[in-house]
Design a protein around this motif. Structure first.
Motif, PDB file in Angstrom:
ATOM      1  N   SER A  72       0.834  -1.211   0.000  1.00 21.58           N
ATOM      2  CA  SER A  72       0.000   0.000   0.000  1.00 21.58           C
ATOM      3  C   SER A  72       0.865   1.255   0.000  1.00 21.58           C
ATOM      4  O   SER A  72       0.579   2.216  -0.711  1.00 21.58           O
ATOM      5  N   GLN A  73       1.937   1.230   0.799  1.00 21.09           N
ATOM      6  CA  GLN A  73       2.853   2.376   0.872  1.00 21.09           C
ATOM      7  C   GLN A  73       3.558   2.588  -0.469  1.00 21.09           C
ATOM      8  O   GLN A  73       3.727   3.723  -0.925  1.00 21.09           O
ATOM      9  N   THR A  74       3.959   1.489  -1.114  1.00 17.86           N
ATOM     10  CA  THR A  74       4.628   1.583  -2.414  1.00 17.86           C
ATOM     11  C   THR A  74       3.689   2.161  -3.465  1.00 17.86           C
ATOM     12  O   THR A  74       4.080   3.005  -4.284  1.00 17.86           O
ATOM     13  N   THR A  75       2.434   1.723  -3.444  1.00 13.10           N
ATOM     14  CA  THR A  75       1.438   2.229  -4.393  1.00 13.10           C
ATOM     15  C   THR A  75       1.204   3.715  -4.175  1.00 13.10           C
ATOM     16  O   THR A  75       1.124   4.490  -5.133  1.00 13.10           O
ATOM     17  N   LEU A  76       1.088   4.113  -2.894  1.00 15.44           N
ATOM     18  CA  LEU A  76       0.889   5.525  -2.568  1.00 15.44           C
ATOM     19  C   LEU A  76       2.059   6.361  -3.081  1.00 15.44           C
ATOM     20  O   LEU A  76       1.861   7.418  -3.697  1.00 15.44           O
ATOM     21  N   LEU A  77       3.273   5.870  -2.856  1.00 17.71           N
ATOM     22  CA  LEU A  77       4.459   6.623  -3.261  1.00 17.71           C
ATOM     23  C   LEU A  77       4.531   6.757  -4.781  1.00 17.71           C
ATOM     24  O   LEU A  77       4.877   7.823  -5.306  1.00 17.71           O
ATOM     25  N   SER A  78       4.176   5.694  -5.506  1.00 15.88           N
ATOM     26  CA  SER A  78       4.219   5.762  -6.970  1.00 15.88           C
ATOM     27  C   SER A  78       3.194   6.767  -7.485  1.00 15.88           C
ATOM     28  O   SER A  78       3.442   7.477  -8.466  1.00 15.88           O
ATOM     29  N   LYS A  79       2.046   6.850  -6.827  1.00 16.42           N
ATOM     30  CA  LYS A  79       1.034   7.836  -7.217  1.00 16.42           C
ATOM     31  C   LYS A  79       1.521   9.259  -6.923  1.00 16.42           C
ATOM     32  O   LYS A  79       1.302  10.173  -7.724  1.00 16.42           O
ATOM     33  N   LEU A  80       2.167   9.426  -5.791  1.00 18.14           N
ATOM     34  CA  LEU A  80       2.702  10.746  -5.438  1.00 18.14           C
ATOM     35  C   LEU A  80       3.762  11.185  -6.446  1.00 18.14           C
ATOM     36  O   LEU A  80       3.799  12.344  -6.867  1.00 18.14           O
TER      37      LEU A  80
END
Length: 432
Positions: A6-14
């Motif tokens: 979830s954190q990786t997905t959030l970071l890629s979106k950011l």
């Protein structure tokens, strides 16, 4: 999905967002402080066309300086400024702002709030899609260009962004105006064959955006360089500048330069003092007045002591008003002291030489100090040493070029006791 995924997905979106946190805006802390002061001097007068962009950039700068509460406050002000200027509650102009807030909350550890702003960006992009997948929205191109130019970015890329935005929304004349103003300085360092091109672009932009006095002054200066007599027009335009809200973008400093070069230095001093009389507490105008007095001192002989005293007093006040970025003013004050109090000048130069400066400032200081040692102290050997120090810094600038030119002339005379050392130094000098 695991917490790590979830954190990786959030970071890629950011990282996919278009905002200040993803535009690679990372100069030194000193330059962030200078930018902050520059943005303060632009002012926040209601109606300023770039007010939302100013607040967005100030928010990012405050974050980079470690002031996260101030950062959030400025980002919130940016959103409100955009709503007032665009007379709408939402629109694509908020995409960069929401992206900044998503990143800020991510850095603060508030992932829920970060995701909420990510969702707002996604909703905006669905409601106001860009013309194609390969292009950004006009509002994003414009803000990105406006921001990048403050960081000495590739001016041709900046111009491309401004023109893309302007073609998409030709009613936003300020985007084209900002492009032309940025290109004006760039063209100064290019082939003189491009002069007619920039002059015509300025003429058209001036007709499209007649209220922009900074552009009007730049256009007037360009015409003066071509040999036009502009004295009466300059005086008329100066009165308009005086009536406008005070801002570093209202054309005052550029107008003073026009007065110095094409009217008279005495009238430049008078204009700066008149502006200061109208707004005695505005630090930017004190800086302008100090600058004109420096010009006057270096173009007057004999110099009136009262004028020198006024110049010193103003420079000292400006230094106190810009405590975090007073290098240029301290350098100017040292040069004034060199003409009136050599001991004080040497003391100021020594303090500056010991200060923590970036490569560009250090190079400029070495070049200026070398000239001071030659002209005011007749210490030729130390002067040459400092020209070598300036040239050795791998930063391309006028000051490096000037020091190299001085050293080459010394080498070519071959009577100077240092000519062999200088010859060897120049042979081994690395290009930036």
């Amino acid at each position: 999905m695991s917490a790590a995924q979830s954190q990786t997905t959030l970071l890629s979106k950011l990282e996919a967002l278009q905002c200040h946190f993803t535009w690679d805006l990372d100069p030194s802390k000193t330059n962030f402080v200078r930018l902050r002061d520059m943005l303060v001097d632009i002012g926040t007068e209601e109606g300023t066309r770039w007010l939302g962009h100013i607040y967005n950039l100030r928010g990012f700068i405050q974050y980079k300086l470690g002031l996260t509460e101030d950062a959030q406050s400025f980002f919130n002000k940016a959103a409100e400024a955009f709503r007032q200027m665009r007379k709408a509650d939402d629109g694509p102009w908020l995409a960069v702002n929401y992206g900044n807030l998503a990143w800020l909350h991510h850095h603060l550890g508030d992932q829920a709030e970060s995701e909420a702003y990510l969702s707002k960006v996604e909703a905006l992009m669905k409601k106001y899609p860009s013309p194609s997948q390969d292009e950004l929205h006009a509002e994003i191109y414009a803000e990105k260009a406006w921001t990048l130019v403050k960081f000495s970015a590739d001016i041709e890329l900046v111009s491309e962004y401004f023109q893309k935005a302007f073609r998409m929304q030709p009613d936003m004349v300020e985007w084209n105006t900002s492009d032309i103003i940025g290109l004006s300085g760039f063209y100064d360092h290019c082939d003189t064959g491009m002069e007619a091109d920039i002059l015509e672009k300025m003429r058209v932009a001036n007709e499209q955006d007649p209220e922009n006095l900074l552009l009007a002054v730049y256009y007037l200066e360009r015409r003066a360089r071509k040999g036009e007599r502009v004295e009466d027009e300059a005086r008329e335009l100066a009165e308009k500048v005086l009536r406008n809200p005070v801002s570093s973008f209202n054309g005052m400093k550029a107008m003073l330069r026009v007065y110095r070069n094409y009217v008279s230095i005495d009238e430049a001093v008078d204009l700066a003092e008149k502006a200061l009389e109208q707004h005695p507490d505005v630090r930017y105008l004190k800086r302008c007045a100090a600058l004109t007095l420096k010009w006057k001192i270096f173009h007057s002989s004999p110099r009136k002591q009262s004028m020198v005293d006024r110049a010193i007093s103003l420079h000292e006040e400006v230094i106190s008003l810009y405590p975090d970025c007073s290098f240029a003013t301290k350098k100017d004050l040292a040069s004034i002291y060199a003409k009136s109090c050599p001991t004080k000048a040497e003391q100021m130069y020594q303090e500056l030489l010991k200060s923590d400066l970036g490569p560009a400032d250090k190079q400029q200081l070495y070049n200026k100090y070398a000239k001071y040692l030659k002209c005011d102290r007749q210490d030729y050997q130390r002067s040459q040493k400092y020209h070598m120090k300036a040239a050795a810094i791998p930063h391309q600038s006028y000051y490096r070029g000037n020091s190299i030119e001085v050293l080459r002339k010394i080498k070519n005379t071959r009577w100077n006791p240092m000519w062999r050392e200088i010859e060897e130094f120049l042979e081994n000098l690395q290009e930036p």
